[in-house]
Design a protein around this motif. Sequence first.
Motif, short mmCIF file in Angstrom:
data_model
loop_
_atom_site.label_atom_id
_atom_site.label_comp_id
_atom_site.label_asym_id
_atom_site.label_seq_id
_atom_site.Cartn_x
_atom_site.Cartn_y
_atom_site.Cartn_z
N GLY A 225 0.81 -1.20 0.00
CA GLY A 225 0.00 0.00 0.00
C GLY A 225 0.85 1.25 0.00
O GLY A 225 1.99 1.26 0.47
N VAL A 226 0.25 2.31 -0.54
CA VAL A 226 0.96 3.59 -0.66
C VAL A 226 1.30 4.17 0.70
O VAL A 226 2.41 4.64 0.95
N ARG A 227 0.34 4.14 1.63
CA ARG A 227 0.57 4.72 2.96
C ARG A 227 1.71 4.02 3.68
O ARG A 227 2.57 4.68 4.27
N ALA A 228 1.71 2.69 3.64
CA ALA A 228 2.78 1.94 4.30
C ALA A 228 4.12 2.24 3.66
O ALA A 228 5.14 2.40 4.35
N GLY A 229 4.14 2.34 2.31
CA GLY A 229 5.39 2.62 1.61
C GLY A 229 5.95 3.99 1.97
O GLY A 229 7.16 4.15 2.16
N ILE A 230 5.07 4.99 2.06
CA ILE A 230 5.52 6.34 2.41
C ILE A 230 6.08 6.38 3.82
O ILE A 230 7.14 6.97 4.08
N LEU A 231 5.37 5.74 4.75
CA LEU A 231 5.85 5.73 6.15
C LEU A 231 7.18 5.00 6.27
O LEU A 231 8.09 5.44 7.00
N GLN A 232 7.33 3.89 5.55
CA GLN A 232 8.59 3.16 5.57
C GLN A 232 9.74 4.02 5.07
O GLN A 232 10.82 4.04 5.65
N MET A 233 9.51 4.75 3.97
CA MET A 233 10.57 5.61 3.42
C MET A 233 10.92 6.75 4.37
O MET A 233 12.09 7.11 4.52
N LEU A 234 9.90 7.32 5.03
CA LEU A 234 10.17 8.41 5.98
C LEU A 234 11.00 7.90 7.16
O LEU A 234 11.95 8.57 7.60
N LEU A 235 10.66 6.71 7.67
CA LEU A 235 11.43 6.14 8.77
C LEU A 235 12.83 5.76 8.32
O LEU A 235 13.81 5.92 9.07
N LEU A 236 12.96 5.27 7.09
CA LEU A 236 14.27 4.93 6.55
C LEU A 236 15.15 6.18 6.45
O LEU A 236 16.32 6.17 6.83
N LEU A 237 14.56 7.28 5.94
CA LEU A 237 15.31 8.53 5.84
C LEU A 237 15.68 9.07 7.22
O LEU A 237 16.77 9.61 7.42
N ALA A 238 14.78 8.89 8.19
CA ALA A 238 15.09 9.31 9.57
C ALA A 238 16.27 8.52 10.10
O ALA A 238 17.15 9.06 10.78
N GLY A 239 16.30 7.22 9.78
CA GLY A 239 17.43 6.40 10.20
C GLY A 239 18.73 6.86 9.59
O GLY A 239 19.78 6.82 10.24
N ILE A 240 18.69 7.29 8.33
CA ILE A 240 19.90 7.79 7.67
C ILE A 240 20.39 9.08 8.30
O ILE A 240 21.60 9.31 8.46
N LEU A 241 19.45 9.94 8.69
CA LEU A 241 19.81 11.25 9.23
C LEU A 241 20.54 11.16 10.56
O LEU A 241 21.38 12.01 10.88
N VAL A 242 20.24 10.13 11.35
CA VAL A 242 20.87 10.05 12.68
C VAL A 242 22.38 9.81 12.59
O VAL A 242 23.16 10.57 13.19
N PRO A 243 22.86 8.80 11.86
CA PRO A 243 24.32 8.67 11.73
C PRO A 243 24.95 9.84 10.99
O PRO A 243 26.11 10.19 11.24
N TRP A 244 24.20 10.45 10.08
CA TRP A 244 24.72 11.65 9.40
C TRP A 244 24.97 12.75 10.42
O TRP A 244 25.99 13.42 10.39
N GLY A 245 24.02 12.93 11.35
CA GLY A 245 24.20 13.94 12.38
C GLY A 245 25.34 13.61 13.32
O GLY A 245 26.13 14.49 13.70
N LEU A 246 25.45 12.33 13.71
CA LEU A 246 26.57 11.93 14.56
C LEU A 246 27.91 12.14 13.87
O LEU A 246 28.91 12.46 14.52
N GLY A 247 27.92 11.98 12.54
CA GLY A 247 29.15 12.20 11.79
C GLY A 247 29.62 13.62 11.78
O GLY A 247 30.77 13.90 11.46
N ARG A 248 28.72 14.54 12.12
CA ARG A 248 29.10 15.95 12.18
C ARG A 248 29.78 16.31 13.49
O ARG A 248 30.28 17.41 13.65
N LEU A 249 29.74 15.36 14.46
CA LEU A 249 30.40 15.63 15.74
C LEU A 249 31.91 15.66 15.55
O LEU A 249 32.46 14.92 14.73
N PRO A 250 32.63 16.51 16.31
CA PRO A 250 34.09 16.50 16.24
C PRO A 250 34.64 15.13 16.63
O PRO A 250 34.14 14.51 17.57
N HIS A 251 35.67 14.66 15.94
CA HIS A 251 36.25 13.34 16.23
C HIS A 251 36.86 13.28 17.60
O HIS A 251 37.05 12.21 18.16
N GLY A 252 37.17 14.37 18.15
CA GLY A 252 37.77 14.35 19.49
C GLY A 252 36.77 14.47 20.60
O GLY A 252 37.12 14.52 21.76
N ALA A 253 35.42 14.52 20.21
CA ALA A 253 34.39 14.71 21.22
C ALA A 253 34.29 13.50 22.13
O ALA A 253 34.55 12.39 21.72
#
Length: 253
Positions: A225-253
């Motif tokens: 279904g379209v609704r399930a597919g959209i929600l899955q993609m939004l959650l997938l993108l949210a998952g990608i954003l978290v390590p992306w944000g952590l990668g912006r932390l200074p390496h010495g933090a």
Amino acid sequence: MSWIWPLLAGFLVSSAALVGSSAILLLGQKAEQASTWLLSFAIGTLLGAATLGLLPEALEHAPAERVMPLLLSGMLAFILLERVLRWRHPHEHHAGLHHPEVEQATATMLLWGDAVHNFIDGLVLGASFSVSPAAGLTASLAVFAHEVPQELSDFAILLRTGMSRRRALLLNYLSALSLIPGVLIAFMGASFWRESIGWLLPLVAGGFIYIALADLVPALHHRRGVRAGILQMLLLLAGILVPWGLGRLPHGA
């Protein structure tokens, strides 16, 4: 860097077994349904950690012509590992749980397979923390995100074999704690890992990509279904954003 932080991260990631088990005990079938949505987030986290965290780090220590074959080697290595530990996958446990001997064998194979898998996760965590705190946090989040739905399924399967709730909870958590020696072994060999970052990180990245695409993505297609597919993609993108944000932390933090 102190060994306390990777050890603490190891215990927190091991708690995925308790999170998954508690969800089953409190929510029952609803928890299993919710695990599908958790898988979407876990897929994004694994792919983000591999492509936005581990691979860029590896390319800082080794040329692309060395890193990319190692990435492929990591995928192939996990295909082999999958064949060896094939019994640990949930869709293979549901069939044939009718006789006590079969049920006990299923539970035993599940627990041993999960223990080996968690030990490997511990090696990944310890090695990542030896690179930098940011790399360790990224790997911890990625491992935790895919372990919660996995442990949830494992606990449900143990209950279906006829095991008592208390015994299933204890054994499932003990198998999760095999992650701790992996963390300590990898982190105590920090000097070795630091000298081997150029080849270690792409191998780990290959494993993350394989787990996401081969193990987890097929489970998403059970919801249509379209609704399930959209929600899955939004959650997938949210998952990608978290390590992306952590990668912006200074390496010495």
